[in-house]
Motif scaffolding. Structure first.
Motif, PDB file in Angstrom:
ATOM      1  N   MET A  38       0.536  -1.294   0.312  1.00  0.00           N
ATOM      2  CA  MET A  38       0.325   0.171  -0.008  1.00  0.00           C
ATOM      3  C   MET A  38       1.007   0.877  -0.080  1.00  0.00           C
ATOM      4  N   THR A  39       0.309   2.069  -0.484  1.00  0.00           N
ATOM      5  CA  THR A  39       1.375   3.661  -1.421  1.00  0.00           C
ATOM      6  C   THR A  39       1.178   3.950  -0.055  1.00  0.00           C
ATOM      7  N   ASP A  40       1.910   5.031   0.251  1.00  0.00           N
ATOM      8  CA  ASP A  40       1.922   6.993   1.474  1.00  0.00           C
ATOM      9  C   ASP A  40       1.430   7.548   0.932  1.00  0.00           C
ATOM     10  N   LYS A  41      -0.717   7.935   0.825  1.00  0.00           N
ATOM     11  CA  LYS A  41      -0.374   8.448  -0.032  1.00  0.00           C
ATOM     12  C   LYS A  41      -0.116   9.888   0.170  1.00  0.00           C
ATOM     13  N   LEU A  42       0.461  10.296   1.278  1.00  0.00           N
ATOM     14  CA  LEU A  42       1.296  11.872   1.594  1.00  0.00           C
ATOM     15  C   LEU A  42       3.246  11.767   1.553  1.00  0.00           C
ATOM     16  N   GLU A  43       3.591  10.678   0.746  1.00  0.00           N
ATOM     17  CA  GLU A  43       4.483  10.534  -0.011  1.00  0.00           C
ATOM     18  C   GLU A  43       4.559  10.858  -1.156  1.00  0.00           C
TER      19      GLU A  43
END
Length: 128
Positions: free
Chosen positions: A1-6
């Protein structure tokens, strides 16, 4: 899962940050000691983070957040902290320190993994 913040677009992040700063400028009733006690950061922290990420001085970076020199804001808006506020802030700072220690430990481990186990003598014994 990708960290949306990054993966958040810099323009969007900058707009949200500016909105946060404008909000804090309007909410002078939200004292720094209360922000620190609840969230572990305050206007000074935001200014310090701006300083770290830019070539602004500490005073210039904090003025960016306060919208005026910090000393002027303190004179206009800062109230004397109560013992309860100071206790909440101290507890919150303890949580920040624990988080910072964990992050530093993770960084140290990552660095240790990325370098060979034995450094050349020139690095470990520079006067040799």
């Amino acid at each position: 899962m990708t960290d949306k913040l990054e993966t958040l677009d810099d323009r969007v992040a900058a707009a949200a940050f500016r909105r946060l700063v404008r909000h804090l400028r309007q909410r002078s009733d939200a004292q720094n000691v209360d922000l620190m006690g609840l969230a572990g950061f305050c206007r000074n922290c935001l200014g310090d983070w701006i300083e770290e990420a830019s070539d602004l001085s500490k005073a210039e970076a904090r003025e960016t957040v306060y919208g005026m020199p910090q000393s002027e804001w303190k004179t206009r808006h800062q109230k004397e902290a109560t013992p309860e506020q100071l206790a909440r802030m101290a507890e919150s700072m303890t949580k920040n320190a624990a988080r910072d220690d964990a992050l530093e430990g993770a960084l140290d481990a990552a660095l240790a993994d990325s370098f060979p186990a034995s450094d050349p003598p020139a690095m470990t014994e520079p006067n040799r």
